[in-house]
Design a protein around this motif. Structure first.
Motif, mmCIF file in Angstrom:
data_model
loop_
_atom_site.group_PDB
_atom_site.id
_atom_site.type_symbol
_atom_site.label_atom_id
_atom_site.label_comp_id
_atom_site.label_asym_id
_atom_site.label_seq_id
_atom_site.Cartn_x
_atom_site.Cartn_y
_atom_site.Cartn_z
ATOM 1 N N ARG A 20 0.841 1.779 14.278
ATOM 2 C CA ARG A 20 1.163 2.794 13.269
ATOM 3 C C ARG A 20 2.269 2.319 12.338
ATOM 4 O O ARG A 20 2.233 2.574 11.126
ATOM 5 C CB ARG A 20 1.575 4.101 13.949
ATOM 6 N N LEU A 21 3.246 1.611 12.891
ATOM 7 C CA LEU A 21 4.348 1.086 12.081
ATOM 8 C C LEU A 21 3.836 0.097 11.046
ATOM 9 O O LEU A 21 4.197 0.169 9.857
ATOM 10 C CB LEU A 21 5.386 0.424 12.987
ATOM 11 N N PHE A 22 2.939 -0.818 11.468
ATOM 12 C CA PHE A 22 2.418 -1.807 10.530
ATOM 13 C C PHE A 22 1.509 -1.160 9.484
ATOM 14 O O PHE A 22 1.434 -1.624 8.343
ATOM 15 C CB PHE A 22 1.662 -2.915 11.280
ATOM 16 N N THR A 23 0.822 -0.100 9.872
ATOM 17 C CA THR A 23 0.010 0.637 8.897
ATOM 18 C C THR A 23 0.893 1.219 7.800
ATOM 19 O O THR A 23 0.573 1.139 6.607
ATOM 20 C CB THR A 23 -0.778 1.757 9.594
ATOM 21 N N ARG A 24 2.020 1.800 8.204
ATOM 22 C CA ARG A 24 2.956 2.355 7.215
ATOM 23 C C ARG A 24 3.515 1.257 6.322
ATOM 24 O O ARG A 24 3.674 1.443 5.110
ATOM 25 C CB ARG A 24 4.093 3.085 7.937
ATOM 26 N N ILE A 25 3.858 0.100 6.918
ATOM 27 C CA ILE A 25 4.414 -1.008 6.129
ATOM 28 C C ILE A 25 3.394 -1.498 5.111
ATOM 29 O O ILE A 25 3.725 -1.757 3.947
ATOM 30 C CB ILE A 25 4.860 -2.165 7.058
ATOM 31 N N ASN A 26 2.132 -1.619 5.523
ATOM 32 C CA ASN A 26 1.082 -2.091 4.612
ATOM 33 C C ASN A 26 0.844 -1.099 3.479
ATOM 34 O O ASN A 26 0.576 -1.494 2.342
ATOM 35 C CB ASN A 26 -0.220 -2.336 5.384
ATOM 36 N N LYS A 27 0.933 0.200 3.775
ATOM 37 C CA LYS A 27 0.797 1.203 2.715
ATOM 38 C C LYS A 27 1.966 1.133 1.745
ATOM 39 O O LYS A 27 1.799 1.266 0.532
ATOM 40 C CB LYS A 27 0.704 2.603 3.327
ATOM 41 N N ALA A 28 3.162 0.933 2.302
ATOM 42 C CA ALA A 28 4.348 0.847 1.441
ATOM 43 C C ALA A 28 4.343 -0.417 0.588
ATOM 44 O O ALA A 28 4.946 -0.448 -0.488
ATOM 45 C CB ALA A 28 5.613 0.882 2.293
ATOM 46 N N ASP A 29 3.633 -1.459 1.057
ATOM 47 C CA ASP A 29 3.625 -2.734 0.348
ATOM 48 C C ASP A 29 3.099 -2.580 -1.080
ATOM 49 O O ASP A 29 3.608 -3.231 -2.006
ATOM 50 C CB ASP A 29 2.771 -3.744 1.118
ATOM 51 N N ALA A 30 2.063 -1.725 -1.271
ATOM 52 C CA ALA A 30 1.520 -1.530 -2.615
ATOM 53 C C ALA A 30 2.587 -1.013 -3.567
ATOM 54 O O ALA A 30 2.678 -1.448 -4.718
ATOM 55 C CB ALA A 30 0.337 -0.569 -2.565
#
Length: 360
Positions: A20-30
């Motif tokens: 879940r943490l990496f999912t949030r990071i990937n969304k924030a990356d955009a």
């Protein structure tokens, strides 16, 4: 009865939280990329334990190399600047320029204190007149002190946005019309080719004379100097938006146009529901180019016409010829560059909010 190993269950829960943490990071990356903060993503991933060695390589590329480049630039500037002597003295190094940043900030603070003191004295005087029954002698005067560096920055930003807004209002509808109609495109294309290369230095005298003739008084909502600069920005910055809008509209899928004819959509519905959504990426590309052009044009216009703003500040310091003038001019140069970068980031952020890409 089946029992679950507590350690196994804890590991599963830990992996789920990590995912879940990496999912949030990937969304924030955009959005990090939109804001120019792409280096945040590998830092967050490294802190989360995702292959620290690979992430350090990305951090070095996205953050370390730019910082090293800036440090090398500052070092070269500091070493070479004292060797170049001008009529205003040696070219100032980074430390002298930074010192003038503090001087300009202190000047702003002093001027604001003078303004506050002026209004305080005026309020005290008017209160005394009212107490003495002399209301007819009460006067409200505006403070007329010199504009500070921050005031001139704000004036330039207001001017460029006003000129850019007018350019957008003119260029987008014309671009849509040119993209949809070969006749309109053929009609305005010669005008684009003729006027697009014209320098702001050529437009400014014409604009000044026209504004002076039409705008008889200087007591309206806008001053003449403001309008001169803003209209010059408009005339020079509308072309990228006009060209890109026309290209974006002309290159949309022809099947969409055919569908609009089959459905017998009105012109307004066709433009708002089909044409604009398809052409928005190129329209925003044009808007970003126009805003950048407008910002460059504005500084030149303010210098030439002595209109309030950063351009006038640069010219005044050049004419001043003091030992600190060159350092102050260099402060203005960096200010102009940083504001130009921030304006582009602002337009890119707005573009990201209204358009879609493969990643978002």
């Amino acid at each position: 009865m089946t029992t679950v190993d507590p350690e196994f269950a804890a590991n599963l829960d830990k992996e789920a939280k990590r995912a879940r943490l990496f999912t949030r990071i990937n969304k924030a990356d955009a959005w990090f990329k939109v804001l120019g903060l792409a280096w945040m993503t590998p830092i967050l991933k490294a802190l989360a334990g995702d292959n620290p060695r690979a992430q350090m390589s990305q951090i070095w590329l996205l953050l370390g190399v730019p910082i090293l480049s800036i440090c090398l630039f500052l070092a070269a500037w500091g070493a070479l600047a004292p060797k170049v002597v001008t009529s205003l003295g040696a070219v100032p190094g980074p430390s002298q320029v930074w010192e003038q940043v503090g001087v300009l900030h202190a000047d702003h603070i002093r001027e604001r204190e003078k303004e506050a003191s002026f209004y305080e004295r005026q309020d005290t005087r008017n209160a005394k007149l009212i107490a003495d029954g002399q209301e007819d002698k009460v006067k409200e005067r505006a403070y007329t002190g010199k504009p500070t560096y921050y005031d001139q920055i704000w004036t330039s930003i207001q001017t460029v946005f006003f000129g850019f807004l007018i350019a957008t209002v003119v260029a987008v509808p014309l671009g849509i019309a040119a993209g949809l109609s070969p006749v309109v495109n053929a009609a305005i294309n010669p005008l684009i080719q003729i006027f697009k290369p014209v320098s702001p230095l050529a437009w400014l005298p014409i604009v000044t004379m026209v504004v002076s003739a039409v705008y008889a008084t200087n007591d309206g909502l806008f001053t003449k100097s403001f309008l001169n600069s803003a209209i010059t920005v408009t005339l020079c910055s509308l072309w990228p938006t006009l060209i890109n809008t026309s290209l974006g509209v002309a290159s949309i899928d022809k099947d969409l146009i055919s569908v609009s004819k089959v459905l017998k959509l009105s012109t307004f519905t066709k433009i708002t529901k089909l044409v604009l959504p398809s052409a928005l990426p190129l329209i925003f590309t044009g808007l970003r180019l126009s805003l950048g052009v407008g910002w460059m044009v504005l500084i030149a216009a303010e210098m030439l016409a002595q209109n309030p703003g950063l351009g006038k500040f640069v010219w005044d310091e050049f004419q001043n010829g003091s030992s600190q003038s060159l350092a102050k001019i260099m402060v203005a140069v960096f200010t102009i560059g940083i504001i130009g970068f921030l304006l582009d980031r602002l337009m890119f952020t707005i573009q990201s909010l209204f358009t879609f890409s493969a990643n978002r």
